[in-house]
Design an enzyme around this catalytic site. Structure first.
Site, PDB file in Angstrom:
ATOM      1  N   ARG A  84     -13.472 -38.862  65.822  1.00 45.01           N
ATOM      2  CA  ARG A  84     -12.637 -37.808  66.416  1.00 45.01           C
ATOM      3  C   ARG A  84     -12.749 -36.510  65.622  1.00 45.01           C
ATOM      4  NH1 ARG A  84      -6.404 -39.141  67.279  1.00 45.01           N
ATOM      5  NH2 ARG A  84      -6.330 -38.651  65.060  1.00 45.01           N
ATOM      6  N   LYS A 184      -8.256 -32.074  67.658  1.00 44.98           N
ATOM      7  CA  LYS A 184      -7.182 -31.970  66.676  1.00 44.98           C
ATOM      8  C   LYS A 184      -7.374 -30.644  65.923  1.00 44.98           C
ATOM      9  CE  LYS A 184      -4.473 -35.093  63.842  1.00 44.98           C
ATOM     10  NZ  LYS A 184      -3.168 -34.800  64.427  1.00 44.98           N
ATOM     11  N   GLU A 220       1.984 -35.121  76.427  1.00 47.13           N
ATOM     12  CA  GLU A 220       2.289 -35.840  75.192  1.00 47.13           C
ATOM     13  C   GLU A 220       3.347 -35.060  74.437  1.00 47.13           C
ATOM     14  OE1 GLU A 220      -1.147 -35.903  72.544  1.00 47.13           O
ATOM     15  OE2 GLU A 220      -1.813 -33.997  73.353  1.00 47.13           O
TER      16      GLU A 220
HETATM   17  N1  PMP Z   1      -1.062 -36.345  70.041  1.00 43.24           N
HETATM   18  C1  PMP Z   1      -1.065 -35.358  69.142  1.00 43.24           C
HETATM   19  C2  PMP Z   1      -0.927 -33.968  69.619  1.00 43.24           C
HETATM   20  C3  PMP Z   1      -1.189 -35.666  67.771  1.00 43.24           C
HETATM   21  O1  PMP Z   1      -1.176 -34.692  66.858  1.00 43.24           O
HETATM   22  C4  PMP Z   1      -1.295 -37.019  67.371  1.00 43.24           C
HETATM   23  C5  PMP Z   1      -1.375 -37.364  65.909  1.00 43.24           C
HETATM   24  N2  PMP Z   1      -2.708 -37.347  65.459  1.00 43.24           N
HETATM   25  C6  PMP Z   1      -1.317 -38.003  68.355  1.00 43.24           C
HETATM   26  C7  PMP Z   1      -1.193 -37.635  69.684  1.00 43.24           C
HETATM   27  C8  PMP Z   1      -1.477 -39.440  67.993  1.00 43.24           C
HETATM   28  O2  PMP Z   1      -2.770 -39.688  67.489  1.00 43.24           O
HETATM   29  P1  PMP Z   1      -3.023 -40.885  66.470  1.00 43.24           P
HETATM   30  O3  PMP Z   1      -2.483 -42.097  67.107  1.00 43.24           O
HETATM   31  O4  PMP Z   1      -4.504 -40.918  66.294  1.00 43.24           O
HETATM   32  O5  PMP Z   1      -2.305 -40.518  65.215  1.00 43.24           O
END
Ligand code: PMP
Length: 342
Positions: A84, A184, A220
């Protein structure tokens, strides 16, 4: 020397540790990236004209290592974070970073900061890899020099003392089609803070973003993915596109629910009205949040309380068991860190 925190009072905040990792890259060089090295944690020299300072030329990751009751230390799905990281970098016109170097550097940071790994059951060790375009630029331009920096911090619970969260629905979007919401990218986050503060002032814990086109579809939160369980047994979560981050906890929850718990998981557009009218249980997933039940969702006048969580705690328990080594790891998700003790 950085102080060891009180393990019984850990929260999700930054505690300085001793070692960090830095690697440097240059477009057009072969290979682009050097091997990097471990150096004492400290300030980093940066040109005021560095591309990331003006133009948000910056992506990051978040992943965890944990000490198990067996004394072993495991990273959770670091290769997925590495993949990622490179996808995010490429979206922002930066080069991919080699997966092996990423995983080795994360392991090295854990091993060198071993004093800061909380005892089993007391907390986890959060790793923060970042990539910055460091070349000095004046106009909006492609940067050709880059740095990867990785540091870590022991952490406790993201929402101390709270099992569930209350989400406020806002009509403002976090990400739009064609934008960088699926990466990200550092710039995706600062813009959510004011909204989250307002949500907190109104008695919520975070914001649930809807789609930018005004179709009323769930996206989200500011830092986690969203799931809703319906009465008919369907567990739904929005499909991945360029507005939603491909959470590694999201993928883990899907696989635990589907493959271990036998739940019908569907990735589909999820209208907020459907969640409010028919949702039985909801939860959010993230590295920091783990699996967090949603106790209420608010839409202006309409705030809906959700049923006491049943599925979320089961998924959480499985996930936490795999992460900590208390349960077998049928998916091969954990990577053990070689430490002086092992
Ligand atoms: N959505 C956003 C916007 C995030 O910043 C995160 C945290 N990384 C997630 C979802 C969840 O991702 P992960 O399960 O890989 O931490």
């Amino acid at each position: 020397m950085a102080e060891i925190p009180d393990w019984d009072k850990l929260t999700f905040r930054f505690y300085p540790t001793e070692w960090m990792y830095r690697a440097f890259g240059e477009a057009g060089r072969d290979p682009i990236w050097d091997e990097g090295r471990f150096i004492p944690f400290g300030e980093i020299p940066v040109s005021p004209a560095a591309a990331f300072l003006s133009y948000g030329y910056s992506v990051f990751e978040g992943l965890k290592a944990e000490r198990g009751a067996d004394g072993r230390i495991r990273l959770f799905r670091p290769r997925d974070n590495a993949a990622r990281f490179s996808r995010s970098a490429e979206r922002l016109a930066m080069p991919a970073f080699p997966e092996e170097t990423f995983v080795r550097a994360c392991g090295g940071i854990v091993a060198r900061n071993i004093r800061f790994l909380p005892p089993a059951g007391k907390g986890t060790f959060y790793l923060r890899p970042m990539m910055h375009g460091t070349e000095p630029v004046l106009g909006v331009a492609r940067a050709n020099e880059f740095a990867v920096t990785i540091y870590g911090s022991p952490v406790g619970d993201y929402f101390t003392g709270k099992d569930g969260v209350r989400l406020q629905i806002v009509r403002l979007a976090r990400a739009a089609p064609g934008g960088t919401g699926g990466a990200k990218a550092a710039g995706n986050y600062a813009g959510t803070i004011r909204l989250r503060d307002a949500a907190r002032a109104a008695g919520f814990d975070d914001v649930l973003f809807l789609d930018a086109a005004g179709k009323g579809l769930v996206g989200e939160t500011s830092g986690s993915n969203f799931f809703c369980l319906f009465e008919d047994g369907e567990l739904a979560t929005p499909p991945l596109d360029d507005t939603i981050l491909a959470g590694i906890t999201r993928d883990s929850a899907i696989r635990i629910a589907r493959d271990i718990l036998g739940v019908r998981v569907v990735e589909r557009p999820l209208p907020i009205d459907e969640v409010l009218d028919r949702g039985r249980e909801a939860f959010c997933t993230g590295t920091g949040w783990t699996v967090r039940p949603v106790t209420a969702i608010g839409a202006g006048e309409r705030t809906r309380a959700l049923a006491a969580p049943d599925l979320a705690p089961r998924i959480r328990e499985m996930l936490r068991g795999i992460q900590s080594g208390a349960r077998p790891d049928p998916f091969g998700w954990t990577v053990e860190v070689a430490t002086p003790r092992s």
